[in-house]
Design a protein around this motif. Structure first.
Motif: not given
Length: 469
Positions: A120, A135, A139, A142-143
């Motif tokens: 990251f 963020r 993140w 999304e991951n």
């Protein structure tokens, strides 16, 4: 011309990312950070701000001048990974400002050697901690989302936001849970706090998402595609929150009954204070706020618009200019200041009569008890209780207590005041908090007359008063 930042109170995105990731129970964070720097995140700052224990799921690469100046940090990262060995926890490597300055980007290296470890890039040099948290949460989705279609659980509510380093988080979270359960809903997840990494896949199965803070969390909430509510502050927002949550979860009748019960139970002390003699003080109270956006806007709305107090200013500490705030305090002193340790320092420098109430980090303050909320109905009662108790404490200073001092030995004599000195005295006293103006003026007048006596004068002039400012 470069602008000097005074007493910066918002940390970088690196701090925000670490405080977010480390709140997850099955994550281990590797910080690509220099020797010593990681201690600020891993131990010292948290201990001083909210009694958070040392983070056991946190390991630094401990970069030295060698890595920063020449070789880069890849070897240090590999060394730490090898030392940690096999672990059931998901490893996440986070960049710091220092590793970003030397261009460290470990994405390809990890894909090649350690495909299960994620990198990251915190963007520590360009973003503040709230942007970093926002963020980081997006993140994670999304991951690590399982990408399966949502299967909505009726009445299930998930809360996004609570993590390490957030002011008053445990108590406000407890109040938020109380309101949700009172409306007939159930708590599915509190993310990231009280959650595991892969619980993020379950968030989309919630019927409603509640975002706890205005500073961050909304990006993740929008990605989930579920109805979103904001955690409430004050009376009006809390009433609307209960109504909306009841409607979204199909529990309108229970939510309505809960709100009626709240007015006769949780809110009863507030009505008692409003009807009592203390309420006469409320319109005279001048207050200021410098805190995170959630608390700055919440306190201004509740105390100013709902309780009728005078809000002199309300600053989002992530954006406020502390030089201007310090000047503002010197010209207009509030009776109550809700803020950070830097604001308490400014008030001390001014010898202000303002009552300081902690409302944000940084600051040597512990907020781990569940009975000190700012949000919701319980928060409204707690804040007003604190203010009324402080007003009683202020009144204590009006008591005619005689104190023996060296000045008592000075001969009693009639001291006159010029017209200009009296006018200046009124101007100075008017800047003090309203309820303490009498005692403040009396004290300042006594000091001026004592100084005049020491100098062998029988008249107080403006220049003597200026010496006491």
């Amino acid at each position: 011309m470069t602008k000097t930042i005074r007493d910066e109170s918002t940390a970088s995105a690196y701090w925000g990312a670490v405080n977010t990731f480390c709140a997850l129970q099955d994550v281990h964070v590797i910080a690509d950070a220099p020797v010593g720097c990681y201690n600020l995140v891993g131990a010292a700052v948290m201990d001083y701000t909210d009694a958070i224990p040392y983070l056991e799921n946190f390991t630094p690469t401990s970069l030295t001048e060698k890595e920063i100046a020449s070789s880069g940090s890849s070897e240090s990262v590999i060394s730490v990974i090898e030392k940690l060995g096999d672990t059931e926890k998901q490893m996440i490597l986070v960049s710091s400002a220092e590793s970003e300055m030397i261009g460290s980007d470990h994405e390809k290296m990890l894909q090649h050697r350690y495909p299960d470890i994620r990198f990251f890039a915190s963007n520590s040099l360009g973003s503040n901690e709230w942007q970093g948290r926002d963020r980081a949460l997006a993140w994670l989705y999304e991951n690590f989302d399982d990408t399966k279609p949502a299967e909505i659980e009726p009445g299930a509510v998930s809360i996004i936001g609570p993590s390490y380093g957030c002011f008053n988080s445990p108590s406000d979270l407890a109040e938020l849970k109380r309101l949700i359960i009172g409306c007939g809903a159930s708590i599915k997840h509190v993310y990231p706090f009280e959650s595991n990494l892969h619980d993020i896949s379950g968030l989309k199965n919630s019927e409603v998402i509640v975002v706890m803070y205005k500073e961050y969390g909304k990006t993740l909430a929008d990605l989930l595609g579920r109805p979103v509510l904001q955690a409430p502050f004050g009376l009006g927002e809390t009433e609307q929150f209960i109504k909306n949550l009841g409607s979204l979860t199909g529990n309108q009748a229970q939510a309505k009954a809960f709100f009626i019960e709240e007015k006769h139970t949780t809110l009863q002390p507030l009505w008692d204070l409003w009807r009592g003699p203390q309420s006469e003080w409320f319109p005279t109270i001048r207050f200021g706020v410098a805190a995170d956006r959630t608390y700055a806007e919440g306190l201004a709305k509740f105390l100013g618009k709902e309780m009728g107090m005078q809000c002199l200013f309300s600053h989002d500490s992530a954006e406020t200019d502390n030089n201007e705030l310090r000047e503002e305090l010197s010209t207009t002193q509030p009776q109550f200041m809700f803020g950070r340790i830097v604001d308490k320092i400014y008030l001390a420098e001014l010898d202000a009569k303002t009552r300081f109430i902690p409302a944000g980090f940084p600051g040597p303050i512990v907020r781990r008890a569940l009975g000190t909320p700012f949000m919701g109905h319980s928060g409204a009662v707690y804040i007003i209780q604190e203010i009324v108790n402080a007003l009683y404490d202020t009144l204590f200073t009006f008591l005619p207590i005689t104190k023996k001092s060296m000045d008592d030995s000075l001969p009693a004599r009639k001291i006159l005041w010029t017209k200009e000195a009296n006018a200046l005295l009124k101007t100075i006293v008017a800047k003090a908090p309203f309820i303490s103006q009498i005692s403040f003026g009396r004290e300042l007048k006594k000091k001026a007359e004592t100084l005049a006596t020491k100098q062998g004068k029988d008249t107080v002039t403006p220049d003597l008063l200026q010496m006491l400012k």
